[in-house]
Motif scaffolding. Sequence first.
Motif, PDB file in Angstrom:
ATOM      1  N   ALA A 187       0.837  -1.203   0.000  1.00 54.02           N
ATOM      2  CA  ALA A 187       0.000   0.000   0.000  1.00 54.02           C
ATOM      3  C   ALA A 187       0.868   1.249   0.000  1.00 54.02           C
ATOM      4  CB  ALA A 187      -0.940   0.000   1.205  1.00 54.02           C
ATOM      5  N   MET A 188       1.930   1.240   0.800  1.00 47.07           N
ATOM      6  CA  MET A 188       2.837   2.393   0.841  1.00 47.07           C
ATOM      7  C   MET A 188       3.540   2.572  -0.502  1.00 47.07           C
ATOM      8  SD  MET A 188       2.667   3.984   3.709  1.00 47.07           S
ATOM      9  CE  MET A 188       4.182   4.899   3.838  1.00 47.07           C
ATOM     10  N   GLN A 189       3.955   1.475  -1.102  1.00 46.97           N
ATOM     11  CA  GLN A 189       4.647   1.556  -2.387  1.00 46.97           C
ATOM     12  C   GLN A 189       3.705   2.079  -3.462  1.00 46.97           C
ATOM     13  OE1 GLN A 189       6.192  -2.193  -3.828  1.00 46.97           O
ATOM     14  NE2 GLN A 189       7.812  -1.161  -4.966  1.00 46.97           N
ATOM     15  N   ALA A 190       2.475   1.589  -3.479  1.00 46.53           N
ATOM     16  CA  ALA A 190       1.501   2.057  -4.463  1.00 46.53           C
ATOM     17  C   ALA A 190       1.192   3.534  -4.237  1.00 46.53           C
ATOM     18  CB  ALA A 190       0.222   1.228  -4.377  1.00 46.53           C
ATOM     19  N   GLY A 191       1.063   3.923  -2.974  1.00 45.00           N
ATOM     20  CA  GLY A 191       0.798   5.328  -2.661  1.00 45.00           C
ATOM     21  C   GLY A 191       1.943   6.226  -3.068  1.00 45.00           C
ATOM     22  N   ALA A 192       3.160   5.763  -2.822  1.00 46.09           N
ATOM     23  CA  ALA A 192       4.334   6.553  -3.205  1.00 46.09           C
ATOM     24  C   ALA A 192       4.407   6.691  -4.725  1.00 46.09           C
ATOM     25  CB  ALA A 192       5.610   5.897  -2.671  1.00 46.09           C
ATOM     26  N   ALA A 193       4.082   5.633  -5.440  1.00 48.88           N
ATOM     27  CA  ALA A 193       4.074   5.702  -6.899  1.00 48.88           C
ATOM     28  C   ALA A 193       3.017   6.695  -7.381  1.00 48.88           C
ATOM     29  CB  ALA A 193       3.822   4.316  -7.500  1.00 48.88           C
ATOM     30  N   ASP A 194       1.865   6.692  -6.710  1.00 51.55           N
ATOM     31  CA  ASP A 194       0.795   7.627  -7.069  1.00 51.55           C
ATOM     32  C   ASP A 194       1.244   9.067  -6.833  1.00 51.55           C
ATOM     33  OD1 ASP A 194      -1.727   8.328  -8.020  1.00 51.55           O
ATOM     34  OD2 ASP A 194      -2.642   8.233  -6.026  1.00 51.55           O
ATOM     35  N   VAL A 195       1.875   9.316  -5.696  1.00 50.87           N
ATOM     36  CA  VAL A 195       2.372  10.666  -5.394  1.00 50.87           C
ATOM     37  C   VAL A 195       3.427  11.071  -6.424  1.00 50.87           C
ATOM     38  CG1 VAL A 195       3.700  12.038  -3.728  1.00 50.87           C
ATOM     39  CG2 VAL A 195       1.802  10.621  -2.941  1.00 50.87           C
ATOM     40  N   ASN A 196       4.305  10.152  -6.788  1.00 50.40           N
ATOM     41  CA  ASN A 196       5.331  10.460  -7.791  1.00 50.40           C
ATOM     42  C   ASN A 196       4.703  10.818  -9.142  1.00 50.40           C
ATOM     43  OD1 ASN A 196       7.453  10.077  -6.035  1.00 50.40           O
ATOM     44  ND2 ASN A 196       7.785   7.956  -6.620  1.00 50.40           N
ATOM     45  N   LYS A 197       3.685  10.066  -9.537  1.00 52.68           N
ATOM     46  CA  LYS A 197       3.007  10.359 -10.801  1.00 52.68           C
ATOM     47  C   LYS A 197       2.338  11.726 -10.753  1.00 52.68           C
ATOM     48  CE  LYS A 197       2.115   5.544 -11.966  1.00 52.68           C
ATOM     49  NZ  LYS A 197       1.092   4.495 -12.029  1.00 52.68           N
ATOM     50  N   LYS A 198       1.704  12.015  -9.618  1.00 53.17           N
ATOM     51  CA  LYS A 198       1.069  13.326  -9.471  1.00 53.17           C
ATOM     52  C   LYS A 198       2.110  14.435  -9.544  1.00 53.17           C
ATOM     53  CE  LYS A 198      -2.915  11.947  -6.653  1.00 53.17           C
ATOM     54  NZ  LYS A 198      -3.931  12.108  -7.642  1.00 53.17           N
ATOM     55  N   ALA A 199       3.228  14.249  -8.873  1.00 50.38           N
ATOM     56  CA  ALA A 199       4.279  15.270  -8.868  1.00 50.38           C
ATOM     57  C   ALA A 199       4.807  15.509 -10.281  1.00 50.38           C
ATOM     58  CB  ALA A 199       5.418  14.851  -7.938  1.00 50.38           C
ATOM     59  N   LEU A 200       4.976  14.443 -11.024  1.00 56.24           N
ATOM     60  CA  LEU A 200       5.444  14.577 -12.398  1.00 56.24           C
ATOM     61  C   LEU A 200       4.413  15.314 -13.252  1.00 56.24           C
ATOM     62  CD1 LEU A 200       7.716  13.915 -14.353  1.00 56.24           C
ATOM     63  CD2 LEU A 200       6.617  11.727 -14.803  1.00 56.24           C
ATOM     64  N   THR A 201       3.157  14.962 -13.084  1.00 52.87           N
ATOM     65  CA  THR A 201       2.085  15.635 -13.815  1.00 52.87           C
ATOM     66  C   THR A 201       2.032  17.116 -13.442  1.00 52.87           C
ATOM     67  OG1 THR A 201       0.782  13.607 -13.943  1.00 52.87           O
ATOM     68  CG2 THR A 201      -0.411  15.670 -14.219  1.00 52.87           C
ATOM     69  N   PHE A 202       2.156  17.401 -12.148  1.00 51.79           N
ATOM     70  CA  PHE A 202       2.119  18.790 -11.703  1.00 51.79           C
ATOM     71  C   PHE A 202       3.296  19.581 -12.270  1.00 51.79           C
ATOM     72  CE2 PHE A 202      -0.174  17.343  -7.584  1.00 51.79           C
ATOM     73  CZ  PHE A 202      -1.364  17.223  -8.287  1.00 51.79           C
ATOM     74  N   ALA A 203       4.468  18.981 -12.276  1.00 52.86           N
ATOM     75  CA  ALA A 203       5.646  19.655 -12.826  1.00 52.86           C
ATOM     76  C   ALA A 203       5.439  19.969 -14.308  1.00 52.86           C
ATOM     77  CB  ALA A 203       6.890  18.785 -12.632  1.00 52.86           C
ATOM     78  N   GLU A 204       4.889  19.007 -15.031  1.00 54.27           N
ATOM     79  CA  GLU A 204       4.618  19.222 -16.454  1.00 54.27           C
ATOM     80  C   GLU A 204       3.620  20.362 -16.650  1.00 54.27           C
ATOM     81  OE1 GLU A 204       3.412  16.587 -20.403  1.00 54.27           O
ATOM     82  OE2 GLU A 204       3.089  15.743 -18.397  1.00 54.27           O
ATOM     83  N   GLU A 205       2.578  20.397 -15.814  1.00 57.34           N
ATOM     84  CA  GLU A 205       1.591  21.479 -15.899  1.00 57.34           C
ATOM     85  C   GLU A 205       2.236  22.831 -15.610  1.00 57.34           C
ATOM     86  OE1 GLU A 205      -1.522  20.418 -13.156  1.00 57.34           O
ATOM     87  OE2 GLU A 205      -2.238  18.769 -14.417  1.00 57.34           O
ATOM     88  N   GLN A 206       3.134  22.882 -14.629  1.00 57.88           N
ATOM     89  CA  GLN A 206       3.799  24.137 -14.277  1.00 57.88           C
ATOM     90  C   GLN A 206       4.693  24.630 -15.413  1.00 57.88           C
ATOM     91  OE1 GLN A 206       3.155  25.982 -11.630  1.00 57.88           O
ATOM     92  NE2 GLN A 206       1.724  24.456 -10.861  1.00 57.88           N
ATOM     93  N   VAL A 207       5.417  23.721 -16.017  1.00 62.01           N
ATOM     94  CA  VAL A 207       6.292  24.107 -17.130  1.00 62.01           C
ATOM     95  C   VAL A 207       5.460  24.599 -18.311  1.00 62.01           C
ATOM     96  CG1 VAL A 207       7.947  23.230 -18.842  1.00 62.01           C
ATOM     97  CG2 VAL A 207       8.205  22.638 -16.418  1.00 62.01           C
ATOM     98  N   ASN A 208       4.383  23.893 -18.629  1.00 61.55           N
ATOM     99  CA  ASN A 208       3.509  24.332 -19.721  1.00 61.55           C
ATOM    100  C   ASN A 208       2.917  25.708 -19.429  1.00 61.55           C
ATOM    101  OD1 ASN A 208       3.874  22.093 -21.379  1.00 61.55           O
ATOM    102  ND2 ASN A 208       2.199  20.964 -20.432  1.00 61.55           N
ATOM    103  N   SER A 209       2.520  25.915 -18.191  1.00 60.80           N
ATOM    104  CA  SER A 209       1.974  27.207 -17.793  1.00 60.80           C
ATOM    105  C   SER A 209       3.023  28.308 -17.941  1.00 60.80           C
ATOM    106  CB  SER A 209       1.479  27.132 -16.350  1.00 60.80           C
ATOM    107  OG  SER A 209       0.950  28.367 -15.952  1.00 60.80           O
ATOM    108  N   ALA A 210       4.250  28.009 -17.571  1.00 62.56           N
ATOM    109  CA  ALA A 210       5.329  28.997 -17.698  1.00 62.56           C
ATOM    110  C   ALA A 210       5.589  29.337 -19.165  1.00 62.56           C
ATOM    111  CB  ALA A 210       6.603  28.468 -17.040  1.00 62.56           C
TER     112      ALA A 210
END
Length: 128
Positions: free
Chosen positions: A49-72
């Motif tokens: 569960a922790m590993q799956a959650g960490a993977a989910d957080v990592n995916k979200k962080a990557l998506t958020f970073a991509e959104e921030q760069v596109n916004s910039a």
Amino acid sequence: MTTNKPGFEIPDQMRDFADKSVDQARKAFDDFMGATHKAVTNVEDSANAMQAGAADVNKKALTFAEEQVNSAFEFAQELVKAGTVEDMMKLQQDYMRKQMETLGEQAREVSNTATKTVQDAAKGFSQT
């Protein structure tokens, strides 16, 4: 001359007591092993569960970073097209406001995901 030595005989009560003791020891061991298997399974489930959650957080962080760069990049394109300093200041103000709103939403989302991950992992430990 042969001498017959009588053999040592174990009384029936002693045999019964030894038999019951072995049975009790076997049951205690089986109970211990059952609890151990259950604990190992719960720990593995929590780790998964922790590993799956960490993977989910990592995916979200990557998506958020991509959104921030596109916004910039979008902001930079709009800034290049600005005709006056006032337009540039307005674009900067709108961009910063939008970025703060987005950051707040993203922080809540990551927080919710992390909380759910911890709760899911804790379920495994509470089942022991």
